[in-house]
Design an enzyme around this catalytic site. Structure first.
Site, PDB file in Angstrom:
ATOM      1  CG  HIS A 356       6.340  30.168 -59.811  1.00 30.48           C
ATOM      2  ND1 HIS A 356       6.345  31.378 -59.172  1.00 30.48           N
ATOM      3  CD2 HIS A 356       7.243  29.395 -59.178  1.00 30.48           C
ATOM      4  CE1 HIS A 356       7.241  31.348 -58.190  1.00 30.48           C
ATOM      5  NE2 HIS A 356       7.793  30.150 -58.178  1.00 30.48           N
ATOM      6  CE  LYS A 546       0.368  42.000 -68.162  1.00 29.87           C
ATOM      7  NZ  LYS A 546       0.360  41.505 -66.801  1.00 29.87           N
ATOM      8  NE  ARG A 547       8.889  36.687 -72.416  1.00 28.58           N
ATOM      9  CZ  ARG A 547       9.927  35.860 -72.485  1.00 28.58           C
ATOM     10  NH1 ARG A 547      10.951  36.001 -71.675  1.00 28.58           N
ATOM     11  NH2 ARG A 547       9.982  34.897 -73.386  1.00 28.58           N
ATOM     12  CE  LYS A 552       2.527  36.611 -69.128  1.00 32.07           C
ATOM     13  NZ  LYS A 552       2.484  36.810 -67.655  1.00 32.07           N
ATOM     14  CB  THR A 654       5.127  40.321 -59.475  1.00 32.43           C
ATOM     15  OG1 THR A 654       5.764  39.900 -60.682  1.00 32.43           O
ATOM     16  CG2 THR A 654       4.998  39.143 -58.532  1.00 32.43           C
ATOM     17  CE  LYS A 658       7.816  44.045 -60.115  1.00 30.92           C
ATOM     18  NZ  LYS A 658       8.265  43.121 -61.170  1.00 30.92           N
TER      19      LYS A 658
HETATM   20  C1  26Q Z   1      10.580  25.230 -68.435  1.00 31.95           C
HETATM   21  C2  26Q Z   1      11.184  24.184 -69.119  1.00 31.95           C
HETATM   22  C3  26Q Z   1      12.008  24.420 -70.195  1.00 31.95           C
HETATM   23  C4  26Q Z   1      12.244  25.747 -70.592  1.00 31.95           C
HETATM   24  C5  26Q Z   1      11.657  26.803 -69.895  1.00 31.95           C
HETATM   25  C6  26Q Z   1      10.824  26.540 -68.826  1.00 31.95           C
HETATM   26  C7  26Q Z   1      10.181  27.668 -68.105  1.00 31.95           C
HETATM   27  C8  26Q Z   1      10.869  28.856 -67.892  1.00 31.95           C
HETATM   28  C9  26Q Z   1      10.283  29.916 -67.231  1.00 31.95           C
HETATM   29  C10 26Q Z   1       8.901  27.563 -67.607  1.00 31.95           C
HETATM   30  C11 26Q Z   1       8.305  28.630 -66.926  1.00 31.95           C
HETATM   31  C12 26Q Z   1       9.003  29.810 -66.734  1.00 31.95           C
HETATM   32  C13 26Q Z   1       8.462  30.988 -66.030  1.00 31.95           C
HETATM   33  C14 26Q Z   1       7.301  31.046 -65.426  1.00 31.95           C
HETATM   34  C15 26Q Z   1       6.839  32.290 -64.774  1.00 31.95           C
HETATM   35  O1  26Q Z   1       7.484  33.330 -64.833  1.00 31.95           O
HETATM   36  N1  26Q Z   1       5.688  32.249 -64.112  1.00 31.95           N
HETATM   37  C16 26Q Z   1       5.180  33.447 -63.446  1.00 31.95           C
HETATM   38  O2  26Q Z   1       5.607  33.440 -62.099  1.00 31.95           O
HETATM   39  C17 26Q Z   1       5.285  34.648 -61.444  1.00 31.95           C
HETATM   40  C18 26Q Z   1       5.893  34.621 -60.063  1.00 31.95           C
HETATM   41  O3  26Q Z   1       5.212  33.721 -59.240  1.00 31.95           O
HETATM   42  C19 26Q Z   1       3.786  34.840 -61.404  1.00 31.95           C
HETATM   43  O4  26Q Z   1       3.511  36.097 -60.837  1.00 31.95           O
HETATM   44  C20 26Q Z   1       3.203  34.762 -62.820  1.00 31.95           C
HETATM   45  O5  26Q Z   1       1.782  34.790 -62.735  1.00 31.95           O
HETATM   46  C21 26Q Z   1       3.660  33.496 -63.507  1.00 31.95           C
HETATM   47  O6  26Q Z   1       3.231  33.485 -64.858  1.00 31.95           O
END
Ligand code: 26Q
Length: 811
Positions: A356, A546-547, A552, A654, A658
């Site tokens: 992702h 978004k975050r 971004k 995503t 929406k």
């Molecule tokens: C990893 C290790 C330790 C702590 C946290 C994490 C961690 C947590 C969440 C790493 C990444 C995430 C989240 C990533 C994420 O949300 N990516 C998004 O995924 C969406 C669904 O595929 C995409 O549409 C977005 O583009 C992408 O940023």
């Protein structure tokens, strides 16, 4: 489908729950009681259905999907499940009959915020779609006591509050104590060799019990029901520790402490990795419980694990559940006595990996020391996997080749989770066409050359039943009126295309415009009640939610707003379409720059709000605590969707989908799924700007000089000076301008805001022009809705089912 319920039957069921669970009559009940009673009624319908679904799996012996994810951002479930089950109407009537307002009862439900953003929400949409498509599937995650923090803005700054969602959210969960699993941490391994077969013994470990709390999920127009299995952590030590001898005493205390902390809280980092011990414990905890549970049931049904891969596929959502791979190996080797090669062959036919993100800082690399001491047996297995892979790579590329080092699973005393996934999984997929190409040709280029057929694309999708028809009922009605009058588009999203027959129908376009106006008014009412802010509903609603992350580029949006502000002040006749800019974003609590950008947005919002020159022309609002349930109110009211990441950085996005489904037009870069949205609607129906991913990488290769862009652009100079000089609230943002111009120790303007500024400005001018022609705007909006069917989660899930999982699905 089961017989529909009448209003009276519904009311009786709700009353019975109120009586039995809370000892209340309808008159004595609070809204919270009422919500819980309704949830319990809906839950009962689903659990009955789920028993039938499980029986079918057993009989049909179909391949099951197991979707492993550290996050499921479920949001609210009552209205959604009732809608899918076809009982929403009678339930609303029953609620009214009992003296309550259904809308208020739905509002009483807390969001299940078990996720950060896109990745977690995607998992939730996919679980719904798999259920609607009648695929036997289970989601697995952790029953976090605290979901994503609640955000408050105090003096312009983000403050985090704990999110105790289980108070009421608990109503959905069915605790299955009988399916508890034991997960072992720490200790050491004693090898017992019998010939050349090892029987490792794990001693002195700390146990944590994993107790399933199952949340049922309804599909649309089907009895099929799946569950999300959330593992709760419990200590095996009885509360009364006086029974323990001194030798066991410390162990007992340790076990209790470990259990208490594991399921406590969701890590609030998004697209950022931090090597925290607790995070690794969470990962192994839920993965070990999950794999043990699946394998135990399989063994009970078939008496062997030899055919395991024929009956199960394990999809791992980013690398966070990677430990499922060595955990399966552990069970096959140590508990079932398989030889390595046979065990490996079973595992590698079962596991598939979705990536992702391409951001380097998000790639998980765990320090050997931590890994080895926490998971000694898993460490040994990973070493063996790494060793065998290295030999294979050396056979292929030759010793000392740079590729062998890049692809290594263990390197520099770190375990690289993505490389472990690529080595073990039979499929690796990206989440949009562009992202999957970047994986093949850049991030995982070496692995792609080695095994090209492993690499796939499955473009993300969203649950259009929730994100269109549930949240935007008037638009749903318009679509039905413009298609064959039925709800067919809810199952076959491509039927949205039929809307396009009405692209030149003035009455339909006018009605579409009216729906948007009504939704804006409704949203403004809500915001006024929540925060006291009065939104100007005559202005274009221009939204970025978004975050908060630098890639971004919320900051690019702010630079442009300051540009507009300056020109408006300087020239009272400056001709631009009145705008209301809406932002919503949570920042990871430790991400300093992201928090500064939130502060800046609030400074701008206050300045503009207090400047009479801006009245009715320019407005900026920061929406506190952006979350699923707020997105549901906002999407139907949005007119312009800001999708402005640096090209090549957003894997898919995503939120973009929406907005599109709700008729907002997109201003965006050619990044992630924006590329495919552009392909669907063509140049004329989207506002594309900025460098392409290729141009970004070329520019970086040749050397990007942010300073030159700054020096050569009077607007940028003015904006930077303005940020430096500061705002009426006393804040100034020299720290942010330095990051853009000189770098402040890092490369200047890493995300190329200055390089894209002019092109962004020009795109906004095009937006303003089109907006003044409502007929044209509405037509574009209609075309966007009509061509958004491809972004339904059903389409994504069919792609997974056909190209990766090899499972049948409802047509
Ligand atoms: C990893 C290790 C330790 C702590 C946290 C994490 C961690 C947590 C969440 C790493 C990444 C995430 C989240 C990533 C994420 O949300 N990516 C998004 O995924 C969406 C669904 O595929 C995409 O549409 C977005 O583009 C992408 O940023």
């Amino acid at each position: 489908m089961a017989d529909p319920f009448s209003k009276d039957q519904m009311a009786q069921l709700i009353l019975a729950k109120l009586r039995r669970n809370f000892g209340r009559t309808a008159e004595q009940a609070t809204k919270a009681h009422m919500f819980q009673a309704c949830a319990l009624v809906v839950r009962d319908i689903m659990s009955t259905n789920n028993i039938a679904s499980e029986k079918l799996v057993q009989l049909g012996q179909q391949r099951q999907v197991h979707y492993l994810s550290m996050e499921f951002l479920m949001g609210r479930s009552l209205e959604k499940n009732a809608f899918n089950l076809g009982v929403l109407q009678p339930m609303k009537e029953a609620i009214k009959f009992l003296g309550f307002d259904p809308g208020e009862i739905f509002e009483a439900e807390p969001d299940a915020g078990l996720g950060n953003g896109g990745l977690g929400r995607l998992a939730a949409c996919y679980l719904e779609a798999m259920t609607t498509l009648e695929i036997p599937a289970t989601g697995y995650s952790i029953c976090y006591e605290l979901g994503i923090f609640k955000q408050k803005i105090v003096d312009g700054q983000q403050v985090e509050l704990a999110d105790n969602w289980l108070d009421l959210g608990d109503a959905w969960l069915i605790t299955r104590t009988d399916e508890t699993e034991e997960v072992k941490f720490g200790g050491r391994i004693i090898d017992h060799w019998e010939g050349n077969i090892n029987h490792p013994e794990h001693v002195e470990y700390t146990s944590v019990l994993a107790v399933p709390r199952d949340m049922p999920v309804a599909g649309y127009n089907t009895d099929h029901t799946n569950v999300l299995r959330l593992w709760d952590a419990k200590s095996p030590t009885p509360v009364d520790m006086s029974l323990y001898s001194s030798g066991d005493y410390l162990k007992a205390v340790e076990q209790q402490a470990m259990a208490e902390v594991i399921a406590k809280v969701l890590y609030p980092d998004d697209n950022h990795y931090e090597g925290k011990s607790l995070r690794l414990r969470q990962q192994y905890f839920f993965v070990s419980a999950t794999v043990q549970s699946i394998m135990r049931k399989h063994r009970a049904q078939y008496g062997t694990l030899r055919n395991f891969h024929e009956k199960h596929v394990i999809q791992i959502n980013d690398t966070h559940p990677t430990l499922a791979i060595p955990e399966m190996m552990r069970i096959l080797l140590d508990e079932e006595g398989y030889e390595w090669d046979e065990a490996w062959s079973i595992v590698t036919k079962t596991v598939a990996y979705t990536n992702h993100t391409v951001l380097a800082e998000a790639l998980e690399r765990w320090p050997q020391q931590l890994f080895e001491s926490l998971l000694p047996r898993i460490w040994n297995i990973v070493c063996e996997i790494a060793h065998r892979y290295q030999l294979e790579l050396e056979r292929h590329f030759g010793q000392g080749d740079g590729r062998v080092a890049r692809m290594a699973i263990i390197w520099d005393n770190e375990v690289r989770m993505a490389n472990l996934c690529i080595c073990a999984c039979y499929a690796v997929n990206g989440v949009s066409a562009l992202h999957s190409e970047i994986l093949k040709h850049d991030v995982f280029a070496d692995a792609y050359r080695l095994e090209p057929s492993k690499f796939k694309n499955v473009t993300n999708g969203i649950d259009h039943r929730r994100w269109l028809s549930e949240i935007n009922p008037e638009l749903d009605k318009l679509i039905r009126d413009c298609t064959d009058g039925s709800d067919d588009y809810l199952i076959h999203a491509y039927k949205l295309k039929e809307l396009e027959k009405h692209a030149d129908d003035a009455a339909v376009l006018e009605r579409l415009g009216q729906i948007k106006r009504d939704n804006k008014l409704r949203f403004a009412d809500y915001i006024k009640a929540e925060s006291g802010i009065l939104l100007n509903t005559d202005a274009l609603f221009d939204v970025q939610v978004k975050r908060l992350h630098e890639y971004k580029r919320q900051l690019l949006n702010v630079l442009h707003i300051i540009y507009l502000y300056q020109h408006m002040k300087e020239d009272p006749h400056f001709d631009f379409q009145p705008r209301t800019f809406l932002f919503g974003a949570k920042a990871a609590p430790g991400y300093y720059v992201a928090k500064r950008i939130i502060r800046l947005i609030n400074s701008v919002a206050n300045m503009v709000a207090n400047d009479p020159a801006c009245k009715d022309r320019l407005q900026v609002a920061f929406l506190e605590n952006y979350r699923v349930s707020l997105a549901e109110k906002l999407m139907p009211a949005s007119e312009l969707s800001e999708q402005i990441s640096t090209a090549g950085k957003e894997a898919s996005g995503t939120g973009n989908m929406k907005f599109m489904m709700n008729g907002a037009l997109t201003i965006g870069t050619l990044d992630g799924a924006n590329v495919e949205m552009h392909e669907q609607v063509g140049d004329d129906n989207i506002f594309i700007f900025g460098l392409t991913a290729q141009e970004v990488s070329d520019l970086k290769a040749k050397g990007y000089h942010a300073y030159d862009y700054y020096m050569n652009n009077p607007d940028l100079k003015w904006i930077m000076k303005f940020l430096n000089d500061g705002f009426p609230d006393g804040e100034s943002y020299g720290d942010l301008t330095r990051r853009l111009i000189s770098g402040d120790g890092c490369p200047a303007d890493e995300y190329l805001l200055l390089a894209d500024f002019e092109s962004y400005k020009a795109a906004h001018e095009r937006v303003g022009k089109v907006y003044r022609d409502p007929k044209r705007w509405n037509k574009m909006s209609l075309i966007n809705i009509a061509r958004s069917g491809i972004f339904a989660a059903d389409r994504s899930i069919c792609d997974y089912a056909e190209t990766i999982w090899d499972v049948p699905h409802r047509a």
